[in-house]
Design a protein around this motif. Structure first.
Motif, PDB file in Angstrom:
ATOM      1  N   ASP A 112       0.822  -1.217   0.000  1.00  0.00           N
ATOM      2  CA  ASP A 112       0.000   0.000   0.000  1.00  0.00           C
ATOM      3  C   ASP A 112       0.857   1.268   0.000  1.00  0.00           C
ATOM      4  OD1 ASP A 112      -2.211  -1.606   0.039  1.00  0.00           O
ATOM      5  OD2 ASP A 112      -2.538  -1.458   2.209  1.00  0.00           O
ATOM      6  N   ASN A 113       2.098   1.137   0.418  1.00  0.00           N
ATOM      7  CA  ASN A 113       2.973   2.303   0.493  1.00  0.00           C
ATOM      8  C   ASN A 113       4.291   2.020  -0.233  1.00  0.00           C
ATOM      9  OD1 ASN A 113       1.453   4.029   2.711  1.00  0.00           O
ATOM     10  ND2 ASN A 113       1.543   1.913   3.484  1.00  0.00           N
ATOM     11  N   ILE A 114       4.175   1.413  -1.391  1.00  0.00           N
ATOM     12  CA  ILE A 114       5.376   0.940  -2.083  1.00  0.00           C
ATOM     13  C   ILE A 114       6.296   2.083  -2.491  1.00  0.00           C
ATOM     14  CG2 ILE A 114       4.359   0.949  -4.404  1.00  0.00           C
ATOM     15  CD1 ILE A 114       5.811  -1.826  -4.753  1.00  0.00           C
ATOM     16  N   ASN A 115       5.708   3.280  -2.690  1.00  0.00           N
ATOM     17  CA  ASN A 115       6.535   4.424  -3.079  1.00  0.00           C
ATOM     18  C   ASN A 115       6.666   5.451  -1.959  1.00  0.00           C
ATOM     19  OD1 ASN A 115       6.919   3.500  -5.770  1.00  0.00           O
ATOM     20  ND2 ASN A 115       4.833   4.190  -6.290  1.00  0.00           N
ATOM     21  N   ASP A 116       6.165   5.133  -0.747  1.00  0.00           N
ATOM     22  CA  ASP A 116       6.206   6.057   0.390  1.00  0.00           C
ATOM     23  C   ASP A 116       6.854   5.344   1.571  1.00  0.00           C
ATOM     24  OD1 ASP A 116       5.838   7.920   2.342  1.00  0.00           O
ATOM     25  OD2 ASP A 116       3.643   7.846   2.327  1.00  0.00           O
ATOM     26  N   ILE A 117       8.165   5.548   1.759  1.00  0.00           N
ATOM     27  CA  ILE A 117       8.911   4.853   2.805  1.00  0.00           C
ATOM     28  C   ILE A 117       8.392   5.218   4.186  1.00  0.00           C
ATOM     29  CG2 ILE A 117      11.178   4.503   3.837  1.00  0.00           C
ATOM     30  CD1 ILE A 117      10.878   3.272   1.091  1.00  0.00           C
TER      31      ILE A 117
ATOM     32  N   TYR B 141       2.630  -7.426  -6.924  1.00  0.00           N
ATOM     33  CA  TYR B 141       2.457  -5.993  -7.153  1.00  0.00           C
ATOM     34  C   TYR B 141       3.110  -5.544  -8.459  1.00  0.00           C
ATOM     35  CZ  TYR B 141       0.919  -5.908  -2.299  1.00  0.00           C
ATOM     36  OH  TYR B 141       0.237  -6.147  -1.123  1.00  0.00           O
ATOM     37  N   GLN B 142       3.663  -6.514  -9.213  1.00  0.00           N
ATOM     38  CA  GLN B 142       4.256  -6.187 -10.509  1.00  0.00           C
ATOM     39  C   GLN B 142       3.185  -6.276 -11.604  1.00  0.00           C
ATOM     40  OE1 GLN B 142       7.448  -5.183 -10.590  1.00  0.00           O
ATOM     41  NE2 GLN B 142       7.575  -5.554  -8.364  1.00  0.00           N
TER      42      GLN B 142
ATOM     43  N   LYS C  91      16.909   3.080   5.423  1.00  0.00           N
ATOM     44  CA  LYS C  91      17.244   2.863   4.009  1.00  0.00           C
ATOM     45  C   LYS C  91      18.499   2.003   3.844  1.00  0.00           C
ATOM     46  CE  LYS C  91      15.119   7.163   2.418  1.00  0.00           C
ATOM     47  NZ  LYS C  91      14.480   7.447   3.712  1.00  0.00           N
TER      48      LYS C  91
ATOM     49  N   SER D 173      15.933  -2.781   1.443  1.00  0.00           N
ATOM     50  CA  SER D 173      14.562  -2.662   0.954  1.00  0.00           C
ATOM     51  C   SER D 173      13.685  -3.582   1.793  1.00  0.00           C
ATOM     52  CB  SER D 173      14.490  -3.086  -0.519  1.00  0.00           C
ATOM     53  OG  SER D 173      14.802  -4.464  -0.645  1.00  0.00           O
TER      54      SER D 173
END
Length: 1256
Positions: A80-85, A714-715, A937, A940
Motif C-alpha cells: 500500500d505504500n510501495i513508493n512512500d517509505i 504488485y508487478q 534505508k 529494501s
C-alpha cells in the motif's frame, strides 16, 4: 541328524501354519482396534488434564498461522505504500505490537500442552499396567499353558506399555497442535482470500488418500513386528531364566544363533517399513509443493482481478502452507499411533480375555468345610494337548479327616488330580464334590482358601522370608509365623541368618537352597491352617533329618484334616489311611498298605523295588536344601562367589578397569550407537545424509521465493512471474519425493541393522557373564530381557527417526544462513543474534528430558520384574489367592514415578512454554529490525523481510532440532546400562583361546584345600579346607545334612564359581587353565528341578549335543525310560513341551533331562538329586542304565565315566566306590557303604538308621 535349533524357533517351525494365521488375525484385529480404547482408563481428572492439554495444543498450533496473518498485514503495509517509505514504516509500526503480543501467548499454551499430556499419560498408564497385571493374574492356569507366555507378559509390561504411553502423552499433544495449525491455517486463508482457501478441498483429499494408504501399510507391518518382538522376548526370557542349564550344556551359541535368525526376520520386515515410510513422507512433501504451486498461481489470478491484496494472498498461502507442512510433522506421530494400536491390541487382548475359571463368578460359601472329597468319573486333558487324555474316568472318594496317598508311575495323572481339586482346571467330564458341594458351585476364593498345597518344586516370591510365610495367612502375628516355621523345621536355619526373618530371598528364592525353600513352603501351608491339605512330593527336597522332623510336623498338622498325598517314597505313604493306585488315569485299586501288599501286584512290585526296611535300600541322607535345587542353589553361589572373587581380584584388576573406564569415557557414546556397521552401511548413511541435506533445501527455498512471489503480486506481469515460480515449486516437490525416500530408506535400514547388531552383541555379552552376575537384583530376568529387547530399540529410534531429521534440520539452517547473508547481511546477523534463544531453550529441555526419562524407565522395570515373577509363580498365587497382594506391590512400585511425573511435567511444561516464547520473541525482533532497516534505508522491505522469512520458515527445523536433541540425549542416557553390560569383563571367561582343549578328559578330579563362602553371608563357611581325590571312572556319592556344602562342590566343579582358596584339578590340570566351554561339554549335569526349553522333545534331548542321529536319540530315551511315553504321544518326539516344560509331569521332565545328559556322553557325570522326581520303577531302570555306562567305551581314548552323585535314596548310591559324608563344609567320613555302616557312631550310620527307622 537332529536339528540343533534352540527355543521358540522350533516352536514356530512346528506351528508355522498356526503362526501365519495368528499374524493375519492380528493384522485384521489391529485395523479394527480403535485408538480411543487406549484412553479407556482415564478418569475425570485425566480428561480435565487432557482437555487443558488440548487447549494448550490448539493455542500453540494457532500461533503460527496467526503469525503469518500478521506477516500478510506487514506485506500489505509494504504494497500500500510501495513508493512512500515513511508511510510504509508507520504502517509497519502498527503491526509490530501485535507481533509482540503473539510472542508471549505460547507460554501458557506450552505449559498446558506438555505438562498436562505428560502427567495425564503417566496416570493412565499406571492404571493400564495394573489392569494388565490384574487381568493376567485373573486368568485360569490353562491360559498360561497356551495363550499367555512369560515373553508376552514382559513385552506387554515394558515394550507395549512404553509405546502406548508415548502415543497418549506428548505425541498426542504434538499431533493435536499440528492439526490445530492445519485447520486454523485454512480458517485464516478463508478470511484473507476465499478463492485460495477453496483449493484446500483439492489438496486435503489428496493428502488424506496418501495418509490412509500410508497408515494401512504401517499398521500391517506394526502388527507383524509385534509378533516378532514377542517371539524374540520369549526367546531371551527363556534363555536367561534357565541360564545355568544353558551354561552347563554349552548352549550359548545355539541360543545366539536362534536369536539372530529371529532378528534377521525382523530386518527383512523393517526394510519394507523403511521404504514405505520414505515414500509416504516424500509424497506428503510432493503433494504439498505441487499444491502450493497451484495456490500461488491462483493467488496471482485473484490479485490481478482485484479480488484480494498481495499480502492477504501471501497470508492465505502461508497459512495453508504451514498447516499442510504441519501434517508432515504429524506423520511420525501417526506412525507411533499405529504402533500403539498394535501394542494396545496385544495388551487389551489379555485385559479383555474372559477366564473360564474366575473369581468374578461368585459361588456359594458354606459355614465350614469338613473335608469330604468325592471325585466322580473325571475325564481330563490339558488345554495345550487336548488329544492326550490324562485322566480317563478317575473316581475316588476321600472321607473327611483321612489321609489318602496316590501312587503310580510318573505321568499317570497324580499331580493332575491335585490341580483339579484346587480348580486350576475344570474336568472335561465328571464332577468333583467337596462336602457334597460341586466345587464349580463354590466361591473360587473360598474354595482355595480352604485348601493348602505344597508342590514338588517350591517357588518363593521376591521379598523377605517373613513375607513369604505370611502368604498362608496375611494377618498372622510374628509368633504365629515363628510357630509355623518351627513346625516345618525352618526356624533354626532362619534364626542363623544375619537378618533372620527379614532376610531377602531374592527373585524366585535364589538366595536359599531347595530344602530351605521347601520348608518355607511347608510353613506357609501350615500357617494357612486349611481343612484340606495337598502334598505333592512335599518332602522330596529335604535330607533325612529334616524329613523326619518335617514329616512329624506334617503328621501333627494333618490331624483332623483331609490330606491328599503324592510321594514316590514308600516311607511317606505307608501310614496313609487309604492308598490309591493310579494307572493310565484311573484308580485301579485302593486299600491300606498291608492290604495292597497282599492284593495288588503293581503296589507289591513298587514296594519291592524300594525294598523298605532294609538298610541297603534305604534312601540315605538327603540332598538337603543345597542339593535340592541345584539350579537355584548354584544361583546363590553365583552371586556371592562372584562378588567375593571380585574383592580378591580387586587389586589385580583395578588398574585395568580404570584404563578401560577411561577409554570408554573418552569414546563418545554417540558414535557407539552406530554399532557394528560395515563400510556398506556407512555408505548408506552417507547416501541418506546427502538425501536428507537436499530434503532440507525446501524450507529456506520456500522462505526465499514466497516473499519474492508476494512482491511479484504488485508487478505488472504478475501472472507470468508467478507462473515461473509455480513450476519451480513443482520441481522442488518432485525432488523432495526422491530425497525423502532415499533418506528414510537408508537411515531406516541402517538403524535396524545397528539395533540388530547391538542386540546380538548384548545378548552374546550377557551370556558370557558368570552365573553369579545374573543373580544380582538389577540383573533379574525381567530387567535383562527388557535391556536386550526394549532398551536396544532406542538405537533404531535415534538413527532412523532422529538422526536423519537432525541432518535435514541442520541442512535447512545452514542453507538459510548462507542465503540470508547474501540477501541482507545485517538482517542475517540479527537472525543469528536471536538464535541462542532457541538453543538455550533446547539445552534446558534436554536436561529435563534426560532426568525424567531415565528415572521413569528404571522404576517401571520393577513392575516388569514383578509381572515376570508372577507369571512364573502363577499356581502359587492362585493357590494362596495372592493376587491382591501382588497388585498392592505393583501400586507401591508405581507411586514413585507418579509423584515424579507430576513434578517433572510441571517443570517440563514451563520450560517448553518458555522455549516457545523465546522462539516467537525472535520473530518479533526480526520484524522490528526489518522496519528499522527500511526506515534507515539500509535495506529494501523486500530483502529485509525475505531474509527474515527464510529464517521464519526454518524455525520449525530449529524447533524440531532442539526437540530431537533432548530426546537423543535422553535415549543415549538410557543406553548407558546397555553399553556397561556390553563392556563388562566377565570374571569367569567361558572361552579362553589359550585354554586347554583336550579332545577327551579322563575324569580324574582333585579338590585341594578348597575354601568357599557366600559374600552375602561371609560368616557362614560353605566349604572349609575341603580336599577330595577322585580317580577316573569311579562312582562317588556325597551325602550329609542340610547346608553341608554338597551342591557347592558340584557348582565349583562346573566352574559356576571359583573357590576363595585352594585349587580344583581335573586330570592334574587346574580347571582355570581349561577352555571352559570345552570342559563343560565333557561334564554332564542332571538337576533335581528339570529345566526344559519351549521346543520339541527331540530338540530338548539333543540340546547341548552338536550332532545326534535318530537312533542315538531313541537309545538314550530308552535308557531314561521315556521312549515308550514319547512314542504314545500323537506327535511323538516332535511334541512341544510348552514353556519351561509345563506340558509334562515332573517325572517326565526329569527323564528327558536325564536322556539329554546321557546323549552328551560326558566323561564326568554330576547327578544332583537326579532321580528324586521318579517313581521306583523308573529309578531302577535309570540306575541300571547309568551303571551300564561305566561298562561302555573302554576302547581307544574313551574311558569309564566318573560319576558324582548327591541323592536321597540309597538305591542310587549304595554301590558307589566311595561315599563322602560332609558336615559344615568338611569331610567327616569317607569310604564304601559297608565300611561306613559299620561305624556305629558315625554320621553316615546315624543317617541310615534314622531313615531306616522312618521307613519301618
Amino acid at each position: 541328524m537332529a536339528s540343533r535349533t534352540h527355543g521358540l524357533v522350533q516352536v514356530e517351525e512346528k506351528n508355522r501354519e498356526g503362526t501365519e494365521e495368528e499374524k493375519k488375525d492380528g493384522e485384521d484385529a489391529n485395523r479394527a482396534f480403535p485408538f480411543y480404547m487406549l484412553l479407556r482408563y482415564a478418569d475425570t481428572l485425566d480428561w480435565t488434564l487432557m482437555a487443558l492439554g488440548t487447549l494448550g495444543s490448539i493455542v500453540h498450533g494457532m500461533a503460527q498461522p496467526v503469525g503469518y496473518l500478521l506477516l500478510g498485514k506487514a506485506l500489505n503495509a509494504f504494497g500500500d505504500n510501495i513508493n512512500d517509505i515513511d508511510g510504509m514504516v508507520k504502517a509497519l509500526e502498527k503491526v509490530i505490537p501485535f507481533v509482540w503480543y503473539m510472542a508471549f501467548a505460547p507460554f501458557p499454551a506450552g505449559v498446558l500442552e506438555i505438562g498436562c499430556w505428560m502427567y495425564a499419560s503417566e496416570r493412565q498408564m499406571a492404571r493400564l499396567r495394573l489392569a494388565f497385571l490384574r487381568a493376567m493374574l485373573s486368568q485360569e492356569i490353562g491360559a498360561f499353558d497356551t495363550d499367555i507366555t512369560s515373553g508376552k507378559i514382559i513385552s506387554g509390561m515394558s515394550y507395549h506399555m512404553s509405546i502406548i504411553q508415548d502415543a497418549i502423552g506428548e505425541k498426542l499433544g504434538h499431533f493435536l497442535s499440528s492439526f490445530a495449525t492445519f485447520f486454523s491455517g485454512i480458517l485464516i486463508a478463508a478470511i484473507c482470500c476465499w478463492e485460495v482457501s477453496l483449493l484446500t478441498f483439492v489438496v486435503a483429499p489428496t493428502i488424506l488418500v496418501i495418509g490412509a494408504t500410508y497408515t494401512r501399510k504401517m499398521i500391517a507391518i506394526s502388527a507383524t513386528k509385534m509378533l516378532y518382538i514377542s517371539e524374540a522376548t520369549s526367546m531371551v526370557e527363556q534363555t536367561i531364566s534357565q541360564v545355568k542349564t544353558v551354561f552347563a550344556f554349552v548352549g550359548e551359541n545355539s541360543a545366539i544363533k536362534s536369536f539372530s535368525e529371529c532378528l534377521d526376520k525382523q530386518f527383512s520386515l523393517s526394510k519394507g517399513e523403511a521404504l514405505i515410510k520414505g515414500v509416504g513422507t516424500g509424497m506428503f512433501q510432493t503433494v504439498t509443493f505441487c499444491a502450493w504451486a497451484l495456490i500461488i498461481w491462483i493467488g496471482a489470478v485473484a490479485v490481478t482481478s482485484r479480488k484480494a491484496k498481495g499480502g492477504d494472498v501471501i497470508a492465505a498461502v502461508m497459512s495453508i502452507l504451514f498447516g499442510s507442512v504441519s501434517l508432515t510433522f504429524a506423520a511420525p506421530d501417526i506412525q507411533i499411533f499405529n504402533q500403539a494400536k498394535a501394542a494396545g491390541y496385544e495388551v487389551f487382548k489379555v485385559i479383555q480375555r474372559k477366564p473360564t475359571i474366575s473369581y468374578d463368578s461368585k459361588g456359594k460359601e458354606v459355614e465350614k468345610i469338613s473335608g469330604d472329597i468325592d471325585i466322580r468319573h473325571v475325564y481330563f486333558a490339558y488345554p495345550s494337548r487336548p488329544e492326550k487324555s490324562i485322566l480317563q474316568g478317575f473316581s475316588l472318594s476321600i472321607p473327611a479327616g483321612k489321609t489318602v496317598a496316590l501312587v503310580g508311575s510318573s505321568g499317570c495323572g497324580k499331580s493332575t488330580v491335585i490341580c483339579l481339586v484346587q480348580r486350576f482346571y475344570d474336568p472335561l467330564k465328571g464332577e468333583i464334590f467337596i462336602d457334597d458341594h460341586n466345587i464349580k458351585d463354590l466361591d473360587l476364593k473360598f474354595l482355595r482358601k480352604n485348601i493348602g498345597a505344597v508342590s514338588q518344586e517350591p517357588s518363593l516370591f521376591s521379598g523377605t522370608i517373613k513375607d513369604n510365610i505370611k502368604l498362608g495367612y496375611m494377618d498372622a502375628s510374628d509368633q504365629q509365623i515363628h510357630d509355623a516355621a518351627t513346625m516345618a523345621n525352618a526356624h533354626t536355619f532362619i534364626s542363623q541368618l544375619p537378618n533372620q526373618y527379614s532376610t531377602e530371598v531374592g527373585q524366585r528364592g535364589v538366595q536359599l537352597s531347595g530344602g530351605q525353600k521347601q520348608r518355607i513352603a511347608i510353613a506357609r501351608a501350615i500357617l494357612k491352617n486349611p481343612p484340606i491339605l495337598l502334598l505333592d512330593e512335599a518332602t522330596s527336597a529335604l535330607d533325612s533329618e529334616s524329613e523326619k522332623l518335617v514329616q512329624d510336623a506334617l503328621e501333627r498338622a494333618m490331624q483332623g484334616r483331609t490330606v491328599v498325598l503324592i510321594a514316590h517314597r514308600m516311607s511317606t505313604i505307608v501310614n496313609a489311611d487309604i492308598i490309591a493306585v493310579v494307572e493310565n488315569g484311573q484308580v485301579t485299586e485302593t486299600g491300606t498298605h498291608s492290604s495292597l501288599l497282599d492284593s495288588s501286584n503293581f503296589y507289591n512290585n513298587l514296594f519291592s523295588i524300594q525294598n523298605i526296611g532294609q538298610i541297603r535300600d534305604s534312601r540315605t541322607t538327603e540332598t538337603t536344601e543345597e542339593s535340592a535345587t541345584p539350579d537355584k542353589q548354584f544361583s546363590t553361589l553365583d552371586i556371592e562367589l562372584k562378588e567375593e572373587t571380585r574383592e580378591l581380584d580387586g587389586h589385580r584388576t583395578e588398574s585395568l578397569e580404570q584404563v578401560e573406564l577411561q577409554r570408554r569415557e573418552n569414546t563418545s557414546m554417540f558414535f557407539r550407537i552406530w554399532f557394528g556397521l560395515r563400510k556398506r552401511e556407512l555408505a548408506n548413511v552417507a547416501t541418506g545424509s546427502i538425501a536428507a541435506a537436499f530434503a532440507g533445501v525446501s524450507k529456506p527455498f520456500f522462505g526465499f521465493f514466497i516473499i519474492t512471489v508476494g512482491v511479484a503480486y504488485y508487478q505488472k506481469d504478475a501472472k507470468q512471474l508467478v507462473g515461473k515460480y509455480s513450476i519451480i515449486f513443482a520441481l522442488i516437490g518432485l525432488l523432495a519425493l526422491f530425497m525423502h525416500t532415499l533418506q528414510h530408506y537408508f537411515y531406516g535400514v541402517v538403524g535396524e541393522k545397528a539395533m540388530a547388531n547391538l542386540r546380538k552383541a548384548l545378548y552374546s555379552g550377557i551370556l558370557r557373564n558368570e552365573v553369579g552376575w545374573f543373580e544380582k537384583p538389577e540383573n533379574n530376568v525381567g530387567s535383562l530381557t527388557s535391556r536386550v529387547i526394549n532398551d536396544t530399540s532406542i538405537v533404531k529410534t535415534i538413527i532412523s527417526d532422529r538422526m536423519s531429521v537432525i541432518v535435514q534440520c541442520i541442512s535447512s539452517i545452514l542453507i538459510a544462513t548462507v542465503v540470508s547473508m547474501v540477501v541482507n547481511w545485517r538482517m542475517a546477523l540479527v537472525a543469528w543474534a536471536v538464535m541462542p534463544c532457541h538453543f538455550i531453550g533446547g539445552l534446558i529441555q534436554a536436561k529435563s528430558a534426560k532426568g525424567f526419562a531415565s528415572d521413569s524407565a528404571a522404576t517401571h522395570r520393577e513392575v516388569v520384574a514383578l509381572a515376570s515373577e508372577s507369571a512364573a509363580n502363577i499356581q502359587n498365587i492362585a493357590s494362596f489367592c495372592h493376587e491382591e497382594h501382588i497388585l498392592r506391590k505393583a501400586r507401591i512400585s508405581l507411586e514413585k514415578p507418579m509423584k515424579r511425573s507430576m513434578k517433572e511435567s510441571i517443570k517440563y511444561g514451563i520450560i517448553q512454554g518458555f522455549s516457545l516464547c523465546l522462539w516467537n520473541i525472535a520473530h518479533a525482533v526480526a520484524l522490528w529490525y526489518t522496519t528499522i532497516l527500511v526506515d534507515r534505508k539500509q535495506a529494501s522491505f523486500e530483502n529485509g523481510i525475505r531474509a527474515y522469512q527464510i529464517f521464519s520458515l526454518t524455525v520449525p527445523s530449529i524447533t524440531e532440532l532442539w526437540t530431537l536433541i533432548p530426546s537423543v540425549i535422553s535415549a543415549i542416557n538410557l543406553l548407558t546400562p546397555v553399553f556397561e553390560t556390553l563392556d563388562r569383563r566377565t570374571e569367569i571367561e567361558p572361552e579362553k583361546p589359550e585354554g586347554l582343549q583336550l579332545e577327551r578328559i579322563k575324569g580324574k578330579i582333585e579338590f585341594q584345600n578348597v575354601k568357599f563362602n557366600y559374600p552375602l553371608r561371609p560368616e557362614v563357611i560353605v566349604l572349609n579346607n575341603f580336599s577330595l581325590q577322585i580317580e577316573p571312572g569311579t562312582k562317588v556319592a556325597i551325602v550329609g545334612p542340610s547346608g553341608a556344602g554338597k551342591s557347592s562342590v558340584l557348582a565349583i566343579l562346573l566352574m559356576f564359581y571359583v573357590p576363595l582358596e585352594g585349587r580344583v584339578l581335573i586330570d592334574d590340570n587346574n580347571i582355570k587353565e581349561y577352555n571352559l566351554k570345552m570342559l563343560r561339554k565333557q561334564i554332564g549335569l542332571v538337576q533335581q528341578e528339570p529345566l526344559l526349553f519351549s521346543s520339541s522333545i527331540r530338540n530338548n534331548i539333543c540340546y547341548g549335543t552338536e550332532q545326534a542321529s535318530e537312533t542315538e536319540i531313541m537309545e538314550v530315551s530308552r535308557q531314561a525310560n521315556i521312549h515308550e511315553f514319547i512314542s504314545n504321544l500323537p506327535d511323538g518326539y516332535d511334541t512341544v513341551v510348552g514353556e519351561k516344560g509345563c506340558q509334562l509331569s515332573g517325572g517326565q521332565k526329569q527323564r528327558i533331562a536325564i536322556a539329554r545328559t546321557l546323549l552328551k556322553k560326558p566323561a564326568i557325570l554330576l547327578m544332583d538329586e537326579a532321580t528324586s522326581a521318579l517313581d521306583g520303577e523308573s529309578e531302577r531302570i535309570i540306575v541300571k542304565a547309568l551303571e551300564s555306562l561305566n561298562q561302555k567305551g573302554n576302547d581307544g581314548l574313551v574311558s569309564r565315566i566318573t560319576r558324582i552323585t548327591v541323592a536321597h535314596r540309597l538305591s542310587t548310591i549304595i554301590s558307589s566306590d566311595l561315599i563322602v559324608v560332609m558336615d559344615r563344609g568338611e569331610i567327616v567320613e569317607s569310604g564304601s557303604h559297608s565300611t561306613l555302616i559299620s561305624i556305629s557312631e558315625g554320621v553316615y550310620s546315624r543317617l541310615c538308621n534314622l531313615q531306616n527307622a522312618m521307613e519301618m
